[in-house]
Design an enzyme around this catalytic site. Structure first.
Site, PDB file in Angstrom:
ATOM      1  CG  HIS A 131      -0.065   0.380   2.108  1.00  0.00           C
ATOM      2  ND1 HIS A 131       0.214  -0.895   3.337  1.00  0.00           N
ATOM      3  CD2 HIS A 131       0.199   1.785   2.987  1.00  0.00           C
ATOM      4  CE1 HIS A 131       0.805   0.212   4.378  1.00  0.00           C
ATOM      5  NE2 HIS A 131       0.431   1.158   4.258  1.00  0.00           N
ATOM      6  CG  ASP A 161       0.198  -3.910   3.331  1.00  0.00           C
ATOM      7  OD1 ASP A 161       0.004  -3.570   1.373  1.00  0.00           O
ATOM      8  OD2 ASP A 161       0.325  -3.339   3.484  1.00  0.00           O
ATOM      9  CB  SER A 239       3.151   1.641   6.328  1.00  0.00           C
ATOM     10  OG  SER A 239       2.312   2.076   7.040  1.00  0.00           O
TER      11      SER A 239
END
Length: 499
Positions: A131, A161, A239
């Site tokens: 993402h 992911d 992230s």
């Protein structure tokens, strides 16, 4: 003349006590640490055992950060912004940097996003989240030492992911490389550090413990999810950065903040053992080839344990066996409880899913199954999910990847077995199998198990129909889905594809 005996004994005792005190004083002097001497010179009380333990823990944190931080990178990406996309929601000031400027109509500058990553080898390959780099038109990587590089996306897998990008470090300075650890050895209560660049604060380190293992957040049937939960602070921008143990080795890839836009006391990381399995496929095949057992499973409850004659409340209960699947061919039956794979215990449904995910299609596994209270061994040759291959056996490649990327979900053919499980009176059609985490579809409320009746007003009867519609779409297109949701009925969900 002779001394009385008692006086002689007393003199000897005094001499022994004196020598003992001198020796004790000497030993105490030798055992004093430099820190104690400095504290004495400053007039401070001696260091306590508790403060010594705290100092040792601080030293461990410093050593772990010193080893891991050089291989952490800051990632900045650009995405194209469609014309007239409409206003963005009101975003709090600290987070506006991550979403780019507000839409004021007409041609807009590229959207700017940010995240983190970790260098996995000297060739310049970097692990991050799918993402973080999804739909990026430009990826810029900055190292701790200030060097900057353009990066290319080598592969990504929205289901787990995980993505891999690559930089070309052609100068004479070698790239710092992270040391990979083993997430299989992680235990609840272990100290961990989360590294990355949250909220624009480059190369930050936070500390916490492992709060739980094997968390599944989305409930997606085919999801590769077995998150490590931690209370180390993880915020937007973290992230893709590493989660490391006190030895400085990477045990996970920071991924999610569940239920909020910023840290609320717990975050989640993809275990590195699962990430490495995904990365191996991405580098070798350009996609993740997922093994298929062909069953629907659930966690064992206390009632299940009584019904099936289990010694403990543990295992994966088989609820559905798909027709023509490897499970059916191997003789598995409804009500079987899988308690081990190749001798390794299976705790629950998530544990079985992620254990099998480390295998490849074509691998043979030995399942330990409890049936009517009796244990038996069943060998199964794993198949491959149909969504990964075309009818002729060739990968669907660009068509399927483009469809899944634009729509944010994966569809598969609706079979009678799936329809029965969902409780709907249909024998054909298209059903949503997976929804990518953090996608526009997920944010709009699209969930696995919904039957797709029409896309943008066009009725669909097959996966190919959905692919054909997706081929006409572009980034930023409006999507209107007419869905049949079990136990709810027909509904319409509208959203815009990712840019």
């Amino acid at each position: 003349m002779t001394r009385p005996l008692p006086l002689v004994v007393l003199a000897v005792a005094v001499l022994a006590i004196t020598l003992s005190c001198d020796m004790t004083s000497s030993q105490a002097q030798e055992s004093r640490s430099p820190t104690d001497e400095i504290r004495e010179q400053l007039g401070a009380p001696p260091e306590s055992a508790d403060s010594s333990i705290a100092a040792d823990l601080s030293a461990a944190f410093r050593a772990a950060a010193r080893q891991a931080l050089p291989a952490v990178v800051f990632i900045q990406i650009e995405r194209e912004t469609g014309a007239g996309a409409g206003p963005q929601p009101d975003i709090p000031e600290p987070f506006r940097f991550f979403f780019g400027p507000p839409d004021r109509g007409g041609e807009m500058p590229p959207q700017i996003g940010a995240g983190s990553g970790v260098i996995m080898d000297t060739e310049g390959r970097i692990i991050t989240n799918s993402h973080v780099v999804a739909d990026a038109t430009r990826v810029l990587v900055r190292l701790v030492d200030g060097r900057e590089f353009e990066a290319e996306i080598i592969g990504d897998d929205p289901s787990s992911d995980i993505a891999v990008i690559k930089i070309d470090a052609s100068d004479d300075r070698p790239l710092p490389v992270a040391t990979m650890g083993s997430s299989d050895d992680v235990r609840v209560g272990d100290w961990v550090l989360a590294l990355g660049s949250p909220l624009g604060l480059d190369f930050s380190v936070t500390a916490g413990i492992v709060s739980a293992r094997g968390r599944q957040l989305s409930g997606r049937r085919l999801a590769l999810e077995s998150f490590i939960q931690t209370d180390a602070a993880i915020n937007p921008g973290n992230s893709g950065g590493p989660l490391v143990g006190l030895d400085g080795k990477v045990i996970g890839i920071n991924t999610a903040i569940f239920g909020a836009q910023r840290f609320v006391g717990y975050g989640f990381a993809v275990p590195i053992s699962l990430a490495e399995r995904v990365i191996d496929d991405l580098l070798e095949f350009g996609e993740v080839r997922r093994p298929r057992l062909g069953v629907q499973i659930s966690d064992v409850t206390a009632v299940d344990a009584d019904v099936y004659g289990l010694d403990e409340v543990r295992g994966a209960d088989i609820n559905v066996i798909e027709a023509g699947s490897p499970a059916e061919s191997a003789g598995l039956e409804l009500g079987d409880v899988i308690v081990a794979v190749d001798g390794d215990p299976v705790d629950d449904a998530t544990d079985l899913t992620t254990t099998l995910a480390r295998r490849r299609p074509g691998d043979t596994v030995e399942l330990t199954v409890v049936r009517d209270g009796d244990r038996r061994q069943v060998e199964v040759e794993l198949g491959r999910f149909e969504g990964d291959a075309a009818p002729g056996g060739e990968p669907r490649e660009e068509v399927r990847r483009q469809t899944e990327r634009l729509l944010g979900f994966r569809v598969e053919a609706l079979t009678p077995a799936i329809a029965e499980r969902l409780g709907i009176d249909r024998s054909s059609g298209v059903v949503i199998a997976d929804v990518a985490p953090f996608s526009a579809a997920a944010n709009a409320g699209v969930r696995p198990g919904a039957v797709v009746l029409a896309v943008n007003g066009v009725e669909v009867d097959s996966v190919g129909d959905v692919d054909a519609i997706a081929e006409e779409l572009t980034a930023g297109s409006v999507i209107s889905l007419r869905l049949l949701v079990p136990e709810v009925g027909e509904t319409i969900v509208n959203f815009r594809t990712r840019r």
